[in-house]
Design a protein around this motif. Structure first.
Motif, PDB file in Angstrom:
ATOM      1  N   ALA A  60      -3.968  -3.120   5.071  1.00 18.72           N
ATOM      2  CA  ALA A  60      -4.130  -2.942   3.705  1.00 18.72           C
ATOM      3  C   ALA A  60      -2.589  -3.393   3.045  1.00 18.72           C
ATOM      4  CB  ALA A  60      -4.474  -1.542   3.246  1.00 18.72           C
ATOM      5  N   ALA A  64      -1.921  -6.371   0.594  1.00 17.37           N
ATOM      6  CA  ALA A  64      -1.795  -6.292  -0.728  1.00 17.37           C
ATOM      7  C   ALA A  64      -0.213  -7.073  -1.173  1.00 17.37           C
ATOM      8  CB  ALA A  64      -1.342  -4.752  -1.030  1.00 17.37           C
ATOM      9  N   ARG A 172      -2.252   0.326  -1.212  1.00 14.52           N
ATOM     10  CA  ARG A 172      -2.305  -1.058  -1.940  1.00 14.52           C
ATOM     11  C   ARG A 172      -1.773  -0.907  -3.541  1.00 14.52           C
ATOM     12  NH1 ARG A 172      -5.946  -4.903  -0.259  1.00 14.52           N
ATOM     13  NH2 ARG A 172      -7.266  -4.427   1.603  1.00 14.52           N
TER      14      ARG A 172
END
Length: 201
Positions: A60, A64, A172
């Protein structure tokens, strides 16, 4: 002064002394030697902790960062990237040494860079400040691959990562907040030019 050593020591050590603030924050600091207009490609550093995490949380963060850098014109490059990216999640409260500096966007826009030829009396100097970053901190460091020196730190405090999908959302969101501090587009990108030498879109 070895800025890289000071920066990384500040990132990893708990410092004692007077603290400036106990509030959650998103901030950044940078090296005056950074060639910010030159960087076009990047790769992630592999290592321990979240950097090596192949789970959804580690991915994640990487996803991001990839998404944000793509918007700014950067490309992932497996061979000879301009930048190496490292990130680390610190749990709990953390005493951290940052730097009081001129606005980063203004610094880059004016095209300033210091190197070994910069006269000593013309150098900016680093003014350290001590901060208390609370309830977990996500730290992202950009490293100049050519010089092997850290050139930018972005950090968000108050990053408490719950289990499951909510944790991915928190990470994120934290990455987006951190890269709001890094307003650097690659040279020519806004004019429709693509960086040469990238391995992957």
């Amino acid at each position: 002064m070895n800025w890289t050593t000071t920066l990384l020591a500040g990132a990893s050590l708990l410092l004692s002394g007077c603290l400036l603030s106990q509030e959650a924050r998103v901030e950044s600091d940078y090296s005056y030697a950074g060639q910010f207009r030159r960087y076009r490609t990047y790769e992630f550093v592999s290592g321990e902790g979240l950097n090596a995490d192949s789970s959804r949380l580690g991915e994640a963060v990487r996803d991001a960062i990839r998404s944000r850098l793509k918007v700014q014109g950067y490309h992932l490059a497996r061979r000879r990237p301009d930048l190496l990216i490292s990130f680390r999640l610190f749990e709990g409260d953390m005493r951290f040494r940052g730097y009081q500096q001129e606005d980063f966007t203004k610094w880059v826009k004016n095209g300033y860079t210091e190197d070994e030829n910069t006269p000593k009396d013309a150098r900016k100097g680093y003014q350290p400040v001590r901060l208390l970053l609370s309830e977990g901190t996500l730290l992202v460091t950009l490293i100049d691959n050519r010089s092997n020196r850290a050139i930018w730190n972005g950090y968000a405090s108050g990053v408490s990562v719950p289990p499951g999908p909510r944790g991915e959302v928190v990470l994120r969101r934290s990455v987006r907040s951190i890269f709001d501090q890094y307003h650097v587009f690659t040279a020519g990108y806004l004019n429709g030019q693509s960086p040469a030498g990238s391995d992957e879109d």
